[in-house]
Scaffold this active site. Sequence first.
Site, mmCIF file in Angstrom:
data_model
loop_
_atom_site.group_PDB
_atom_site.id
_atom_site.type_symbol
_atom_site.label_atom_id
_atom_site.label_comp_id
_atom_site.label_asym_id
_atom_site.label_seq_id
_atom_site.Cartn_x
_atom_site.Cartn_y
_atom_site.Cartn_z
ATOM 1 C CB CYS A 217 46.298 -84.705 9.703
ATOM 2 S SG CYS A 217 45.979 -85.392 8.063
HETATM 3 O O1 LIG Z 1 43.556 -87.395 9.353
HETATM 4 C C1 LIG Z 1 42.979 -86.362 9.576
HETATM 5 C C2 LIG Z 1 42.425 -85.511 8.504
HETATM 6 O O2 LIG Z 1 42.773 -85.971 7.241
HETATM 7 C C3 LIG Z 1 42.782 -85.894 10.967
HETATM 8 O O3 LIG Z 1 43.964 -86.026 11.681
HETATM 9 C C4 LIG Z 1 41.662 -86.663 11.636
HETATM 10 O O4 LIG Z 1 40.459 -86.451 10.932
HETATM 11 C C5 LIG Z 1 41.516 -86.152 13.062
HETATM 12 O O5 LIG Z 1 40.492 -86.832 13.689
HETATM 13 P P1 LIG Z 1 40.046 -86.394 15.159
HETATM 14 O O6 LIG Z 1 39.560 -84.974 15.036
HETATM 15 O O7 LIG Z 1 38.995 -87.359 15.486
HETATM 16 O O8 LIG Z 1 41.271 -86.478 16.014
#
Ligand SMILES: O=C(CO)[C@H](O)[C@H](O)COP(=O)(O)O
Length: 151
Positions: free
Chosen positions: A65
């Site tokens: 992520c």
């Molecule tokens: O690092 C993360 C979780 O640990 C996610 O990739 C992140 O929260 C995603 O953010 P968004 O939904 O704003 O793209």
Amino acid sequence: MRISIATDSLDGVASLIGDELERRGHLVTRYGAVADPTDTDWARVSADAARDVAGGMADMAIVACWTGTGASIAANKVPGIRAALCTDAVTAAGARTWNNANVLALSLRLVSAPTLVEILDAWFATPASTQADDLVSVSYLNTLDHLPPND
Ligand SMILES: O=C(CO)[C@H](O)[C@H](O)COP(=O)(O)O
């Protein structure tokens, strides 16, 4: 090897992970954004890939992520999983040697394409330690899956 991968976006090296694994001859199962760009739930897709390992459908998994933190936390919630968040090759080698890690977690924010290759080189080249103290630690780690909190 059979390797399940999961990402919650197509940012950074997300698409390269599966391509690089296939180039190395691995059989890849994809979850999350790398299978369907609208599937962006890092918790669920990371757990899906980790469950493949815990259930014996995959030999290892790679979850990613943006930070790598949520993906690693989700994978580690699956009993039998030892997921390690790695940002460089030395950490990846250590995770295999000392932790007998079976899931590699990556930050799409931090890992560049060259670093991804270095991390994968180290991960697949490094076997788990057979030293008694390391086996004791990993065995203890495995018991934590079954302990109530605070025991
Ligand atoms: O690092 C993360 C979780 O640990 C996610 O990739 C992140 O929260 C995603 O953010 P968004 O939904 O704003 O793209």
